[in-house]
Scaffold this active site. Sequence first.
Site, mmCIF file in Angstrom:
data_model
loop_
_atom_site.group_PDB
_atom_site.id
_atom_site.type_symbol
_atom_site.label_atom_id
_atom_site.label_comp_id
_atom_site.label_asym_id
_atom_site.label_seq_id
_atom_site.Cartn_x
_atom_site.Cartn_y
_atom_site.Cartn_z
ATOM 1 N N CYS A 146 46.737 35.853 33.495
ATOM 2 C CA CYS A 146 47.579 35.407 34.601
ATOM 3 C C CYS A 146 48.504 34.278 34.203
ATOM 4 O O CYS A 146 49.285 33.798 34.997
ATOM 5 C CB CYS A 146 46.716 34.962 35.750
ATOM 6 S SG CYS A 146 45.566 36.232 36.176
ATOM 7 N N HIS A 175 46.727 45.370 43.126
ATOM 8 C CA HIS A 175 46.808 45.922 41.764
ATOM 9 C C HIS A 175 45.519 45.800 40.971
ATOM 10 O O HIS A 175 45.441 46.255 39.834
ATOM 11 C CB HIS A 175 48.005 45.336 40.999
ATOM 12 C CG HIS A 175 47.860 43.922 40.539
ATOM 13 N ND1 HIS A 175 47.631 43.597 39.228
ATOM 14 C CD2 HIS A 175 47.928 42.755 41.203
ATOM 15 C CE1 HIS A 175 47.582 42.275 39.107
ATOM 16 N NE2 HIS A 175 47.762 41.740 40.293
ATOM 17 N N THR A 190 61.269 40.853 55.047
ATOM 18 C CA THR A 190 61.084 42.292 55.276
ATOM 19 C C THR A 190 59.923 42.778 54.421
ATOM 20 O O THR A 190 59.850 42.462 53.228
ATOM 21 C CB THR A 190 62.378 43.054 54.886
ATOM 22 O OG1 THR A 190 63.441 42.502 55.657
ATOM 23 C CG2 THR A 190 62.249 44.537 55.150
ATOM 24 N N GLN A 197 38.905 39.793 42.624
ATOM 25 C CA GLN A 197 38.189 40.665 41.684
ATOM 26 C C GLN A 197 37.022 41.387 42.355
ATOM 27 O O GLN A 197 36.440 42.295 41.773
ATOM 28 C CB GLN A 197 37.652 39.847 40.492
ATOM 29 C CG GLN A 197 38.734 39.257 39.616
ATOM 30 C CD GLN A 197 39.453 40.295 38.762
ATOM 31 O OE1 GLN A 197 38.984 41.417 38.542
ATOM 32 N NE2 GLN A 197 40.628 39.937 38.263
ATOM 33 N N ASN A 233 37.161 36.010 37.531
ATOM 34 C CA ASN A 233 38.014 36.994 36.863
ATOM 35 C C ASN A 233 37.872 37.009 35.353
ATOM 36 O O ASN A 233 38.355 37.902 34.698
ATOM 37 C CB ASN A 233 39.485 36.760 37.230
ATOM 38 C CG ASN A 233 39.917 35.332 37.019
ATOM 39 O OD1 ASN A 233 39.306 34.408 37.563
ATOM 40 N ND2 ASN A 233 40.942 35.135 36.237
ATOM 41 N N SER A 246 44.323 41.370 46.370
ATOM 42 C CA SER A 246 45.548 41.942 45.826
ATOM 43 C C SER A 246 45.346 43.435 45.578
ATOM 44 O O SER A 246 44.230 43.857 45.268
ATOM 45 C CB SER A 246 45.744 41.226 44.498
ATOM 46 O OG SER A 246 46.989 41.421 43.970
HETATM 47 N N1 PMP Z 1 42.808 35.377 41.831
HETATM 48 C C1 PMP Z 1 42.059 36.049 40.951
HETATM 49 C C2 PMP Z 1 40.580 35.832 40.919
HETATM 50 C C3 PMP Z 1 42.658 36.945 40.061
HETATM 51 O O1 PMP Z 1 41.922 37.604 39.189
HETATM 52 C C4 PMP Z 1 44.073 37.104 40.114
HETATM 53 C C5 PMP Z 1 44.772 38.032 39.146
HETATM 54 N N2 PMP Z 1 44.351 37.912 37.847
HETATM 55 C C6 PMP Z 1 44.802 36.371 41.062
HETATM 56 C C7 PMP Z 1 44.140 35.521 41.901
HETATM 57 C C8 PMP Z 1 46.296 36.528 41.159
HETATM 58 O O2 PMP Z 1 46.588 37.784 41.713
HETATM 59 P P1 PMP Z 1 48.066 38.387 41.743
HETATM 60 O O3 PMP Z 1 48.306 38.934 40.384
HETATM 61 O O4 PMP Z 1 47.969 39.479 42.777
HETATM 62 O O5 PMP Z 1 48.991 37.322 42.152
#
Ligand code: PMP
Length: 382
Positions: free
Chosen positions: A327, A202, A241, A180, A152, A200
């Site tokens: 993160c 987003h 839920t 990613q 990432n 994920s």
């Molecule tokens: N793993 C990787 C490689 C990521 O890039 C990210 C987000 N930056 C995450 C885990 C965490 O994802 P989330 O924001 O959906 O918890």
Amino acid sequence: MNLIYLDHCSTTPIDPSVLDAMLPFMRESYGNPGTPHPSIGGVVQQAVRNAREAVSNLINCRSNELIWTSGATESNNLAILGLAENAPLEKRHIVTQVSEHSAVLEPCRYLETKGWQVSYLPVDQFGLIDVHQLEDALMDSTSLVSIMWGNNEIGTIQPIEAIAKICVERGIVFHCDATQAVGKVRVDLESVPISILSFSAHKLYGPKGVGALFIRDLNKQKLIAPRQFGGGQEKLLRAGTLNVPCVVGMGAACSLALNNYRRWSEDIAKLRDHFETILFERLTHISLNGQPTNRLPHISNIAFHGADNEGLLTMLPQLVASTGSACHVADFTPSHVLASLEKVPDISECSLRFGFGKGNTEQEIFIAADEISKAVSRYRAG
Ligand code: PMP
């Protein structure tokens, strides 16, 4: 001020069609999937089924091998801690690598405090692990290998197929954080025998707060145990839920990605290459962090030697980029990923990460590269 958003590895803007798909589930279709009435629970159950189908189509698995989570952090934690919960005493060894996301490293560190042994493989100057070192690290007690698909911060893609093959031969569970990679490169679980995969919504133009965990042959074998207990949702593995609007959004984002990701990735890689070409033409003493060829299309991490990354970002208020991973909650410790490359001189305080997305234009890329070149020159001129 018109912002230029080059931080798509932190998060992506939600695609308008994804938002449109979600809104009815916040308004009229507000039901709980557990409600038996067909017009209340039935409608949302069908929407959740469709979303599961859409997500499984993107990664080429069966829809009954997926469970919903709140995002990749939860998926990684559930994968690692859930597997640990099930492992016999003589199988308490994990192999991972130093530049994993903290959502993999921290559960591993936690397990170390509980008596587990964890081997953190080093990476080379490009951020790649050595498959032979991985093989050497495996022991009779190894129950899990956890290696990410693409990094990432620097975009380096790991030798996933080779790792999966080794794990199958040795009968070891292989967990891969593909957060990613999904929606950027082909992730095909029919051809790559990964046991557990996290990702994920987003990062692929979907909503925040929803993710998925693929668990191979979920109906036949119990690779992981739950970490959360309650109403037994998600095959007893993740009680609570469901966040239906977000689940629907993740489905819509995955359908969109399935139809478009190849074209998006080609276009985004061209933008990234153009951006890097301008910078390398205009500036001396800069270098690329990560693998130059086998990398994710949307990430460019560059060391501007002799400049300070925080200082550069303050000189570029219209630009949204980052000094490491977004993160972490406002902590300014240098990136463990850049530190793992063991570069001399140190690159972690002069490097910036740029993350490109489908909404970026050629013009933005040109302006960003131009402004960065000027800022670096000004900074160096003192
Ligand atoms: N793993 C990787 C490689 C990521 O890039 C990210 C987000 N930056 C995450 C885990 C965490 O994802 P989330 O924001 O959906 O918890």
